[in-house]
Write an enzyme that holds these catalytic residues in place. Structure first.
Site, mmCIF file in Angstrom:
data_model
loop_
_atom_site.group_PDB
_atom_site.id
_atom_site.type_symbol
_atom_site.label_atom_id
_atom_site.label_comp_id
_atom_site.label_asym_id
_atom_site.label_seq_id
_atom_site.Cartn_x
_atom_site.Cartn_y
_atom_site.Cartn_z
ATOM 1 N N ALA A 179 22.055 36.811 47.316
ATOM 2 C CA ALA A 179 22.472 38.205 47.149
ATOM 3 C C ALA A 179 23.621 38.543 48.090
ATOM 4 C CB ALA A 179 21.283 39.142 47.364
ATOM 5 N N GLU A 236 28.311 43.112 45.985
ATOM 6 C CA GLU A 236 27.934 44.532 45.942
ATOM 7 C C GLU A 236 28.849 45.240 44.960
ATOM 8 O OE1 GLU A 236 28.031 46.179 49.874
ATOM 9 O OE2 GLU A 236 26.638 44.670 50.648
ATOM 10 N N PRO A 237 28.475 46.462 44.552
ATOM 11 C CA PRO A 237 29.331 47.177 43.597
ATOM 12 C C PRO A 237 30.773 47.305 44.089
ATOM 13 C CG PRO A 237 27.219 48.301 43.819
ATOM 14 C CD PRO A 237 27.228 47.191 44.835
ATOM 15 N N GLY A 297 33.059 42.556 45.597
ATOM 16 C CA GLY A 297 32.880 41.367 44.752
ATOM 17 C C GLY A 297 33.789 40.268 45.263
ATOM 18 N N ILE A 341 23.035 39.982 40.804
ATOM 19 C CA ILE A 341 22.233 38.974 41.491
ATOM 20 C C ILE A 341 21.438 38.158 40.469
ATOM 21 C CG2 ILE A 341 20.527 38.555 43.316
ATOM 22 C CD1 ILE A 341 23.385 39.841 44.111
ATOM 23 N N GLN A 364 37.190 27.235 16.523
ATOM 24 C CA GLN A 364 38.195 27.258 15.453
ATOM 25 C C GLN A 364 37.933 26.141 14.442
ATOM 26 O OE1 GLN A 364 40.107 29.771 15.539
ATOM 27 N NE2 GLN A 364 41.590 29.375 13.921
ATOM 28 N N GLY A 424 34.071 29.697 10.074
ATOM 29 C CA GLY A 424 33.087 30.785 10.097
ATOM 30 C C GLY A 424 31.803 30.397 10.800
ATOM 31 N N GLU A 446 31.597 33.040 41.788
ATOM 32 C CA GLU A 446 31.888 32.081 42.877
ATOM 33 C C GLU A 446 33.397 31.922 43.086
ATOM 34 O OE1 GLU A 446 29.334 28.689 43.410
ATOM 35 O OE2 GLU A 446 27.823 29.609 42.133
ATOM 36 N N GLU A 475 41.767 33.797 39.887
ATOM 37 C CA GLU A 475 42.865 34.290 40.729
ATOM 38 C C GLU A 475 42.605 33.972 42.202
ATOM 39 O OE1 GLU A 475 41.357 35.854 38.323
ATOM 40 O OE2 GLU A 475 42.892 36.588 36.945
HETATM 41 C C1 LIG Z 1 26.983 36.235 35.360
HETATM 42 C C2 LIG Z 1 27.250 36.515 36.799
HETATM 43 C C3 LIG Z 1 26.373 36.033 37.773
HETATM 44 C C4 LIG Z 1 26.589 36.310 39.113
HETATM 45 N N1 LIG Z 1 25.672 35.894 40.051
HETATM 46 C C5 LIG Z 1 25.831 36.261 41.349
HETATM 47 C C6 LIG Z 1 24.816 35.951 42.315
HETATM 48 O O1 LIG Z 1 23.808 35.286 42.028
HETATM 49 N N2 LIG Z 1 24.978 36.415 43.588
HETATM 50 C C7 LIG Z 1 26.066 37.135 43.971
HETATM 51 O O2 LIG Z 1 26.137 37.516 45.126
HETATM 52 N N3 LIG Z 1 27.041 37.461 43.075
HETATM 53 C C8 LIG Z 1 26.948 37.034 41.772
HETATM 54 N N4 LIG Z 1 27.906 37.366 40.855
HETATM 55 C C9 LIG Z 1 29.026 38.205 41.270
HETATM 56 C C10 LIG Z 1 30.368 37.506 41.269
HETATM 57 O O3 LIG Z 1 30.475 36.639 42.351
HETATM 58 C C11 LIG Z 1 31.430 38.603 41.227
HETATM 59 O O4 LIG Z 1 31.399 39.153 39.927
HETATM 60 C C12 LIG Z 1 32.811 38.085 41.556
HETATM 61 O O5 LIG Z 1 32.890 37.772 42.927
HETATM 62 C C13 LIG Z 1 33.893 39.105 41.193
HETATM 63 O O6 LIG Z 1 33.598 40.333 41.761
HETATM 64 P P1 LIG Z 1 33.648 41.659 40.871
HETATM 65 O O7 LIG Z 1 32.823 41.435 39.657
HETATM 66 O O8 LIG Z 1 33.309 42.791 41.740
HETATM 67 O O9 LIG Z 1 35.137 41.721 40.399
HETATM 68 P P2 LIG Z 1 36.359 42.276 41.266
HETATM 69 O O10 LIG Z 1 36.232 41.828 42.674
HETATM 70 O O11 LIG Z 1 36.526 43.708 40.963
HETATM 71 O O12 LIG Z 1 37.545 41.447 40.598
HETATM 72 C C14 LIG Z 1 37.977 41.733 39.269
HETATM 73 C C15 LIG Z 1 39.045 40.761 38.886
HETATM 74 O O13 LIG Z 1 40.147 40.913 39.727
HETATM 75 C C16 LIG Z 1 40.866 39.700 39.781
HETATM 76 N N5 LIG Z 1 41.140 39.390 41.189
HETATM 77 C C17 LIG Z 1 40.264 39.172 42.182
HETATM 78 N N6 LIG Z 1 40.891 38.929 43.332
HETATM 79 C C18 LIG Z 1 42.228 39.028 43.062
HETATM 80 C C19 LIG Z 1 43.406 38.887 43.832
HETATM 81 N N7 LIG Z 1 43.340 38.622 45.133
HETATM 82 N N8 LIG Z 1 44.595 39.049 43.218
HETATM 83 C C20 LIG Z 1 44.673 39.338 41.904
HETATM 84 N N9 LIG Z 1 43.593 39.469 41.105
HETATM 85 C C21 LIG Z 1 42.389 39.325 41.688
HETATM 86 C C22 LIG Z 1 40.014 38.644 39.108
HETATM 87 O O14 LIG Z 1 40.499 38.408 37.793
HETATM 88 C C23 LIG Z 1 38.663 39.291 39.042
HETATM 89 O O15 LIG Z 1 37.898 38.818 37.947
HETATM 90 C C24 LIG Z 1 27.724 37.054 39.498
HETATM 91 C C25 LIG Z 1 28.614 37.515 38.517
HETATM 92 C C26 LIG Z 1 28.389 37.258 37.198
HETATM 93 C C27 LIG Z 1 29.356 37.772 36.179
#
Ligand SMILES: Cc1cc2nc3c(=O)[nH]c(=O)nc-3n(C[C@H](O)[C@H](O)[C@H](O)COP(=O)(O)OP(=O)(O)OC[C@H]3O[C@@H](n4cnc5c(N)ncnc54)[C@H](O)[C@@H]3O)c2cc1C
Length: 392
Positions: A131, A134-135, A138, A164, A341, A345, A368, A372
């Site tokens: 975990a 956070e909102p 990320g 999570i 592709q 269908g 992970e 980017e």
């Molecule tokens: C299915 C799933 C499972 C997950 N499981 C876990 C888990 O078990 N534990 C955990 O802690 N987290 C988990 N995550 C969270 C994951 O690590 C985050 O979603 C990820 O780090 C991206 O954070 P965010 O979603 O807040 O996107 P944001 O941080 O808002 O990023 C949005 C987008 O911005 C772009 N971006 C990011 N950085 C840059 C940059 N420097 N320059 C330009 N563009 C950039 C990328 O395209 C990115 O996708 C999971 C996510 C998903 C979708």
């Protein structure tokens, strides 16, 4: 049957070849083609089966607690993930999360913490979760707001964690929270929070395109003994990064497994589907697609196992792991799209293998470290080299 020629590559030792054959044989028998619609139940059953099969030994470190070795063997981890992903995204997820969720304990847990959790993780009796996100934190992990305040012999955790994996079914969560020793990344610590601890609540279950257990957690006055802090106070960010460092290459391996499955499915379809008086595979346009797919799969495999091998030699893999993750996940998306592709269908019919792969691959380009983020890491390493060695 998957192409096993890669196993002859010099990255592998005889034990890896044996392991790869073993997990393939096991997966054919024990991994269902279609999972229970109750994703929690399916996931629990997979974790138990993986434990009984002895595969989870490869996801933790420390032979005293059931691990296959004193450190995690990255090549073994990758071979298992690649194989499981080829059979089922959920099986790969169940395996990977046991490792990622317990990774901080493997790397920095006290003898008591290791003894309490690792054997149960290995047997598939305790489900693990990691975990960190956070909102509002990320990609920018250091922006974390969740706090852990010391009160006597306890820490009191407050805040939210989201995305999570295993949220809702985990037996314990490794939660990263701000302990405030220093600003930013240097003031974060890691804690083991058992499911059912008062103040830990599953605020929301999140449904994603490839279903697996996922949740937003709320921590409100959640009290844990100081003995549940993993490693020194203030070192949690480094520990999270070290954990991700072990598992990042294995995300590439999972993407590789998805891509290989898509190529196998496409080959099978292209060589049996007849149109305009010949097989789909007889058209040069199809052959061009298949050639691109095969080359993408092989380049992903080379990058993945280079990074895994290099890590197992005890060498730094920051650039190599980032390249592997970026190329394997982006490449797999293209390979799978081409497979859809080729199926026409049928490729978009729910629960067809290529349709499932199309949904499974997407999140791997985000979690992970999004693509980017990997690009920035690779460029940073390149530019560091230029600075150290002078202009090329
Ligand atoms: C299915 C799933 C499972 C997950 N499981 C876990 C888990 O078990 N534990 C955990 O802690 N987290 C988990 N995550 C969270 C994951 O690590 C985050 O979603 C990820 O780090 C991206 O954070 P965010 O979603 O807040 O996107 P944001 O941080 O808002 O990023 C949005 C987008 O911005 C772009 N971006 C990011 N950085 C840059 C940059 N420097 N320059 C330009 N563009 C950039 C990328 O395209 C990115 O996708 C999971 C996510 C998903 C979708």
């Amino acid at each position: 049957m998957a192409d096993t020629a890669d196993l002859d590559w010099p990255f592998f030792e005889p034990r890896h070849r044996e392991l790869a054959r073993g997990i393939e044989a096991w997966a054919r028998v024990h991994v269902p083609q279609v999972h229970d619609h109750d994703v929690d139940a399916a996931c629990r059953a997979l974790v138990r089966a993986l434990g009984q099969g002895g595969w989870l030994r490869h996801a933790v470190a420390g032979t005293a607690h059931g691990g296959a070795g004193e450190t995690i063997d990255t090549r073994a981890l990758c071979l298992i993930r690649e194989t499981l992903a080829r059979h089922s995204g959920l099986a790969d997820f169940a395996f990977a999360m046991q490792g990622l969720g317990s990774g901080a304990i493997s790397l920095a847990g006290s003898p008591e913490q290791r003894a309490a959790w690792l054997p149960r993780v290995v047997r598939g009796e305790a489900i693990a979760a990691f975990a960190l996100s956070e909102p509002e934190a990320g990609s920018d992990v250091a922006a974390m707001a969740c706090t852990a305040r010391q009160e006597g012999g306890d820490y009191v955790l407050d805040g939210e964690k989201t995305w999570i994996s295993n949220g809702g079914i985990a037996d314990f969560y490794v939660v990263f929270a701000r302990t405030g020793e220093a600003p930013g990344a240097r003031g974060i610590s890691a804690f083991i929070v058992e499911a059912g601890t008062p103040g830990l609540e599953i605020a929301e279950r999140i449904e994603v395109i490839a279903p697996h257990p996922l949740a937003r957690l709320r921590l409100a006055g959640c009290r844990v003994p100081a003995g549940q802090r993993i490693g020194p106070a203030g070192e949690g960010f480094k520990l999270a990064m070290r954990t991700l460092d072990v598992f990042r290459t294995s995300v590439a391996a999972a993407a590789l497994g998805f891509a290989r499955r898509a190529l196998d499915e496409a080959l099978q379809r292209a060589t049996t589907r007849r149109m305009f008086g010949q097989r789909l595979a007889d058209f040069q346009l199809t052959q061009a697609k298949l050639a691109e797919m095969a080359a993408t799969v092989d380049s992903a495999a080379l990058l993945t196992y280079r990074a895994a091998w290099q890590r197992d030699q005890g060498r730094g893999v920051t650039r190599e792991a980032a390249m592997a993750k970026m190329c394997a996940t982006e490449g797999a998306q293209q390979v799978i799209d081409a497979a859809v592709q080729i199926f026409g269908g049928l490729g978009v019919v729910r629960e067809m293998p290529v349709e499932r792969l199309y949904r499974e691959i997407r999140a791997l380009r985000i979690y992970e470290g999004a693509t980017e983020v990997q690009q920035l890491i690779i460029a940073r390493e390149l530019l560091k080299d230029v600075k150290e060695r002078g202009q090329p």
